[in-house]
Design a protein around this motif. Sequence first.
Motif, PDB file in Angstrom:
ATOM      1  N   THR A 124      -3.468   6.210  -2.959  1.00 47.45           N
ATOM      2  CA  THR A 124      -4.692   6.960  -2.724  1.00 47.45           C
ATOM      3  C   THR A 124      -4.973   7.889  -3.899  1.00 47.45           C
ATOM      4  O   THR A 124      -4.047   8.355  -4.571  1.00 47.45           O
ATOM      5  CB  THR A 124      -4.579   7.776  -1.425  1.00 47.45           C
ATOM      6  OG1 THR A 124      -5.796   8.477  -1.202  1.00 47.45           O
ATOM      7  CG2 THR A 124      -3.442   8.765  -1.488  1.00 47.45           C
TER       8      THR A 124
ATOM      9  N   HIS B 151      -0.951   4.084   0.534  1.00 44.35           N
ATOM     10  CA  HIS B 151      -1.945   4.972   1.132  1.00 44.35           C
ATOM     11  C   HIS B 151      -1.283   5.965   2.084  1.00 44.35           C
ATOM     12  O   HIS B 151      -0.229   5.688   2.663  1.00 44.35           O
ATOM     13  CB  HIS B 151      -3.001   4.168   1.880  1.00 44.35           C
ATOM     14  CG  HIS B 151      -4.009   3.539   0.973  1.00 44.35           C
ATOM     15  ND1 HIS B 151      -4.935   2.615   1.397  1.00 44.35           N
ATOM     16  CD2 HIS B 151      -4.259   3.710  -0.358  1.00 44.35           C
ATOM     17  CE1 HIS B 151      -5.701   2.243   0.388  1.00 44.35           C
ATOM     18  NE2 HIS B 151      -5.306   2.884  -0.685  1.00 44.35           N
TER      19      HIS B 151
ATOM     20  N   SER C 146       0.818  -1.209   0.000  1.00 48.59           N
ATOM     21  CA  SER C 146       0.000   0.000   0.000  1.00 48.59           C
ATOM     22  C   SER C 146       0.853   1.261   0.000  1.00 48.59           C
ATOM     23  O   SER C 146       1.849   1.366   0.723  1.00 48.59           O
ATOM     24  CB  SER C 146      -0.908   0.011   1.234  1.00 48.59           C
ATOM     25  OG  SER C 146      -1.455   1.292   1.438  1.00 48.59           O
TER      26      SER C 146
END
Length: 376
Positions: free
Chosen positions: A161, A103, A101
């Motif tokens: 994101t 994010h 990830s």
Amino acid sequence: MADLQDDLHAADEVTELDGLMSGEAVAVLGADAYTLVSDPDSEPLERAHAILAAHPVADGYTGLPWVLRHLPWYDLELGESSVDTDLPRLRDGHVGALLWSLHLPEGLTGDRAVGATLEQLDLVKSVARAYPEGLRLAGTAGQVADARNHGRIAVLLGPATAAALGDSLGILRSLHALGLRALTLSGASWASGAGLTRFGEEVVREMNRLGVVADVSGASEDTVRRVFAVSKAPVLCTRSAARALRPHPANLPDELLAELGAAKGLCMVPMTAEQTGPTVRDVADHLDHVRAVAGPGSVGLSGTYDAGTAHPRELRDPSGYPHLVAELLRRGWPESDIALLTWGNVQRVLRGADFTARAAQLRREPSTARISDLDG
């Protein structure tokens, strides 16, 4: 054509299934379904290890990049007590591929979000280079399979994101060139609770052209449905379980699970106590439910380790995956469905994204759309 592409790759995947125990055989059941035939009289945990040796886990989410950037020192090869994920535990759990990830914490927007995403991309690449005997960067289904066949864990960059784009398709293309392979479509003005805007739809089309997979975990139901309608490639939910069993906002209601299955997307059930429950049996309940509603070709696994969440007993880190597979065997899951759950479904989604991108690049130039032009 996508079905033909799946058929062409299925036989190749079967030949890649190295590491089988003696006396076991692989049987092809269809374009994306194959099974390991193991001794039915062996104990479930022993059978689980045998199945995972042939069909390792393609894990949909790790928060390791953000954790590592705040550690002064770490050694993932020797084992690292300050994180959930290291190479010994990944090997013990038979993890063959992992989405890392990118994010960001809430509040990072604009140039700060773009810069932090670039820093995380650089960090993951540095980590992969630092452990060449354990990790290998991969961007396609073929590269993921190749990494596994060479005894490495494939590192896939993403999901990032939506704020990482800075509302620019040029930045999306730059991130893809740096290796980004998945983007979460939430938390942006063009992908919000109100659904996708016209610019958001153009983002999805450009993602299709590049081969960046759309992740809709945490997105509004309107956004999810619009992504299903616009995307020509399969869609991921990297951290979603069944809302019918646990009313977490990131979990999917049955109507969306059925639509996800019809769209040949993939719901990757997280190993978190908050979303699935405190025991391995609770996680298995969610896998049962998603499999029943969306179909065996639309359910996968998402460790969600190093993401600041508590995990069920026996699944506190990636080494626990054999215990989860053993529980599914006790429930009567056929080995063909487990092979799809752990490895085959992710490979299908990656192949679908690759195939869609090649087709789109023949008919579509890079988009020059701006958010002010479409949503102004």
